[in-house]
Design a protein around this motif. Structure first.
Motif, short mmCIF file in Angstrom:
data_model
loop_
_atom_site.label_atom_id
_atom_site.label_comp_id
_atom_site.label_asym_id
_atom_site.label_seq_id
_atom_site.Cartn_x
_atom_site.Cartn_y
_atom_site.Cartn_z
N TYR A 177 0.85 -1.19 0.00
CA TYR A 177 0.00 0.00 0.00
C TYR A 177 0.88 1.24 0.00
O TYR A 177 1.66 1.46 0.93
N GLU A 178 0.76 2.02 -1.06
CA GLU A 178 1.54 3.25 -1.20
C GLU A 178 0.60 4.41 -1.54
O GLU A 178 0.21 4.57 -2.70
N ILE A 183 4.50 9.39 -1.78
CA ILE A 183 5.66 8.80 -2.44
C ILE A 183 6.63 9.90 -2.85
O ILE A 183 6.30 10.76 -3.68
N GLY A 184 7.80 9.89 -2.27
CA GLY A 184 8.84 10.84 -2.64
C GLY A 184 8.57 12.26 -2.20
O GLY A 184 9.28 13.19 -2.60
N THR A 185 7.57 12.47 -1.35
CA THR A 185 7.21 13.83 -0.94
C THR A 185 7.72 14.17 0.45
O THR A 185 7.70 15.33 0.85
N GLY A 186 8.16 13.15 1.18
CA GLY A 186 8.52 13.36 2.58
C GLY A 186 7.33 13.26 3.51
O GLY A 186 7.48 13.19 4.73
N GLY A 221 5.83 4.80 1.06
CA GLY A 221 5.48 6.22 1.02
C GLY A 221 6.32 6.99 2.01
O GLY A 221 5.88 7.25 3.13
N SER A 222 7.57 7.30 1.60
CA SER A 222 8.49 8.06 2.46
C SER A 222 8.77 7.34 3.78
O SER A 222 8.79 7.96 4.84
N VAL A 223 8.97 6.02 3.71
CA VAL A 223 9.42 5.28 4.89
C VAL A 223 10.88 5.58 5.13
O VAL A 223 11.70 5.56 4.21
N LYS A 224 11.23 5.87 6.37
CA LYS A 224 12.60 6.20 6.73
C LYS A 224 12.88 5.70 8.14
O LYS A 224 11.95 5.30 8.85
#
Length: 263
Positions: A177-178, A183-186, A221-224
């Motif tokens: 699930y994304e 996605i890529g937005t922070g 989705g911006s996992v860090k």
């Protein structure tokens, strides 16, 4: 229904990155992290999805890793087999090269490259016929979420492939699930929002197949590293599909470690 007994997955989607020398160094750094602080396959399954021209070299470089790291294709052709299809790579060619996993339905394929429902269905059918395992991506746009359509959109994307998957083939499906807006937005869905959607996906899967409780559902989705532990603590979040953070070996390792410790 909880998927808390599922072994987590953490998969790095490198997208159209990096250059060859950086790719080799990235793999070396990741192997070193895993050698120093091992993560067993019973704690967390780890995969890397490099660009297509790097798939085999990355696969070769991963052979001597201290734990199994799977090579994952970012996409495959809607055309099966072999033939006069310039630029295409089929499921059969991937399988012949011992690439067993593939991403299908990523929002960038849907949004930028025109992978509509029919194209995605052909890709899913080809992958399953070649006995590949699929990481099937779903997610809603910001407009759809704000209109209250998020669950409807995501569940429809699940239903789009349901008729193609035979009863025993659900073992070969992982869902990612994304939310497109993350996605890529922070930006990241809150753990509560992510868990709510994952629980809804699991409910939908359980209505389709008796294996619904056993299917891993990953969050992307911006996992860090800073948010991985909180996401990993959610009962129905069984791992992560990691974009930008997977291009840094330490960050990617920390995310995998967070999920390995959580279940």
């Amino acid at each position: 229904m909880s998927g808390s007994t599922i072994i987590p997955w953490v998969v790095g989607n490198w997208k159209m990155n990096p250059m060859q020398a950086n790719s080799q160094q990235l793999i070396q750094d990741l192997k070193q992290q895993l050698k120093q602080n091992p993560i067993s396959e019973q704690q967390c399954r780890i995969g890397i999805a490099p660009i297509s021209i790097a798939l085999l070299s990355v696969q070769q470089q991963l052979l001597d890793a201290s734990c199994e790291i799977l090579s994952v294709a970012q996409d495959l052709s809607r055309i099966a087999g072999t033939g006069a299809y310039t630029g295409e790579v089929s499921a059969e060619l991937l399988k012949d090269s011992h690439i067993d996993y593939v991403l299908i339905g990523h929002s960038e394929r849907r949004e930028i490259f025109g992978d509509n429902v029919n194209v995605i269905q052909e890709k899913v059918k080809n992958a399953l016929n070649a006995e590949m395992k699929i990481i099937y991506c779903v997610g809603e746009s910001l407009e759809q979420r704000e209109a209250g359509q998020a669950e409807q959109v995501v569940l429809q994307q699940i239903c789009d492939i349901a008729a193609l998957v035979k009863a025993e083939q659900w073992n070969n499906i992982i869902v990612a699930y994304e939310p497109i807006w993350a996605i890529g937005t922070g930006k990241t869905a809150s753990p509560e929002d992510a868990q709510t959607m994952h629980a809804k996906i699991r409910e939908g899967l359980s209505q389709i197949t008796p294996l619904g409780a056993e299917i891993a559902i990953l969050y992307g989705g911006s996992v860090k590293p800073e948010n991985a532990a909180e996401l990993a603590a959610c009962a129905d979040i069984n791992g992560a599909l990691v974009g930008g953070a997977s291009l840094n070996a330490e960050s990617f390792y920390q995310i995998a470690q967070a999920f390995a410790k959580s279940k």
